[in-house]
Design an enzyme around this catalytic site. Structure first.
Site, PDB file in Angstrom:
ATOM      1  N   GLY A 127      15.185  -3.857  -5.088  1.00 37.61           N
ATOM      2  CA  GLY A 127      15.927  -3.052  -4.118  1.00 37.61           C
ATOM      3  C   GLY A 127      16.400  -3.857  -2.927  1.00 37.61           C
TER       4      GLY A 127
ATOM      5  CG  ASN B  66      21.040  -2.703  -3.122  1.00 37.88           C
ATOM      6  OD1 ASN B  66      20.010  -2.561  -3.769  1.00 37.88           O
ATOM      7  ND2 ASN B  66      21.736  -1.677  -2.631  1.00 37.88           N
TER       8      ASN B  66
ATOM      9  N   GLY C   7      18.808  -2.086   3.367  1.00 41.85           N
ATOM     10  CA  GLY C   7      17.606  -1.726   4.090  1.00 41.85           C
ATOM     11  C   GLY C   7      16.646  -2.879   4.308  1.00 41.85           C
TER      12      GLY C   7
ATOM     13  CB  SER D  17       5.311   5.076   3.299  1.00 41.85           C
ATOM     14  OG  SER D  17       5.609   5.966   4.363  1.00 41.85           O
TER      15      SER D  17
ATOM     16  CE1 TYR E 226       8.945   7.453   0.046  1.00 38.46           C
ATOM     17  CE2 TYR E 226       7.708   8.259   1.944  1.00 38.46           C
ATOM     18  CZ  TYR E 226       8.425   7.249   1.318  1.00 38.46           C
ATOM     19  OH  TYR E 226       8.599   6.036   1.951  1.00 38.46           O
TER      20      TYR E 226
END
Length: 293
Positions: free
Chosen positions: A20, A22, A24, A140, A165
């Protein structure tokens, strides 16, 4: 060791796979690693977006883009098979989705547990023989919540975007601890760490199943959140700093939302060794992958 790019060691000759990457915090972490001389593989679902992102990484190091869809185990297996005899200094399990509407991956998993945990679980087990230093998984601060539902990972008895989540991010921490336990038992020098960015403004906050929550998070991004660059600092710290095995790194300021990166506390649920072992077993059964040693 600080995680600002100016304080990083020379990473020339090291290879980092960042899922991931690409956008943030994945992109910003990749930028810091490339600036310090590392070779970064942007493992992304959309190769065109990956190439566009790679074009912005102009540091001393180098980049390549490889296609990887964590919501499709066949894509994970293709990516892993492409490594042949190449070494990976550190695998950074960064990609994720957040509080999206209920849905299923290609393999029938609930999307958040499937992408955030099961995809990375399979990827890690398949790539471990190539990893020489460490595995870093992005969790997180929202992992605090109910325990992982080992009898119903897909939450078929009642799906809630936030609950799903939280479960996936708790799974990231349980996975990291059990991975470290297995690495130690196998006598391997590779270590496992987890990290979290605090409250960092990225495009993750724009996909909530509830449109009202999207608006509230947009406001939060403008008023409270740190930048993606700041949010990437714990990741880079976990990748490059000298840390005890199974460290959990995040901002050390107010409630773990901002501040310099350093050790952060886990929830009681995330310290449950029995749950970690059971989750590993369930994840192995569901993905058809296992610890390689």
């Amino acid at each position: 060791m600080a995680s600002d790019r100016s304080d990083l060691p020379d990473l020339t000759g090291a290879t980092y796979v960042v899922t991931g990457a690409n956008s943030g915090i994945g992109l910003e972490a990749a930028r810091k690693l490339v600036d310090a001389g590392g070779h970064v593989v942007l493992a992304v679902r959309d190769s065109a977006r990956g190439e566009a992102a790679a074009a912005t990484l102009t540091g001393r190091g180098s980049t390549e883009v490889a296609e990887l869809d964590l919501a499709d185990l066949s894509s994970v297996r293709r990516f892993a098979a492409s490594w042949a005899d190449r070494e990976i200094t550190t695998l950074v399990n960064n990609a994720g989705i957040m509080m999206v509407a209920e849905g299923r991956t290609v393999d029938g998993f609930e999307r958040q547990i499937g992408t955030n945990h099961l995809g990375h679980f399979a990827l890690t087990n398949l790539l471990l023989p190539h990893v020489t230093d460490r595995v870093v998984t992005v969790s997180s601060g929202l992992h605090h919540g109910p325990q992982v539902d080992l009898e119903d990972l897909d939450l078929t008895r009642g799906y809630r975007p936030t609950r799903a989540y939280q479960q996936s991010k708790l799974a990231n921490l349980l996975f990291t601890s059990e991975l470290q336990r297995r690495l130690t038992a196998a006598g391997r020098g590779v270590v496992a760490h987890a990290c979290h960015p605090g409250y960092s403004a990225t495009n993750l906050q724009s996909h909530h199943a509830n449109p009202l929550m999207n608006k509230l998070m947009w406001i939060g991004n403008k008023i409270v959140a740190t930048s993606a660059e700041f949010g990437a600092r714990p990741t880079v710290h976990a990748v490059t700093a000298d840390l005890p095995p199974d460290s959990y790194i995040g901002p050390t300021g107010f409630q773990g939302l901002r501040g310099a990166p350093g050790p952060n506390p886990r929830s009681a649920q995330a310290r449950d060794a029995d749950a970690a072992r059971r989750l590993w077993e369930v994840s192995g059964e569901r993905t058809g992958t296992s610890f390689p040693w």
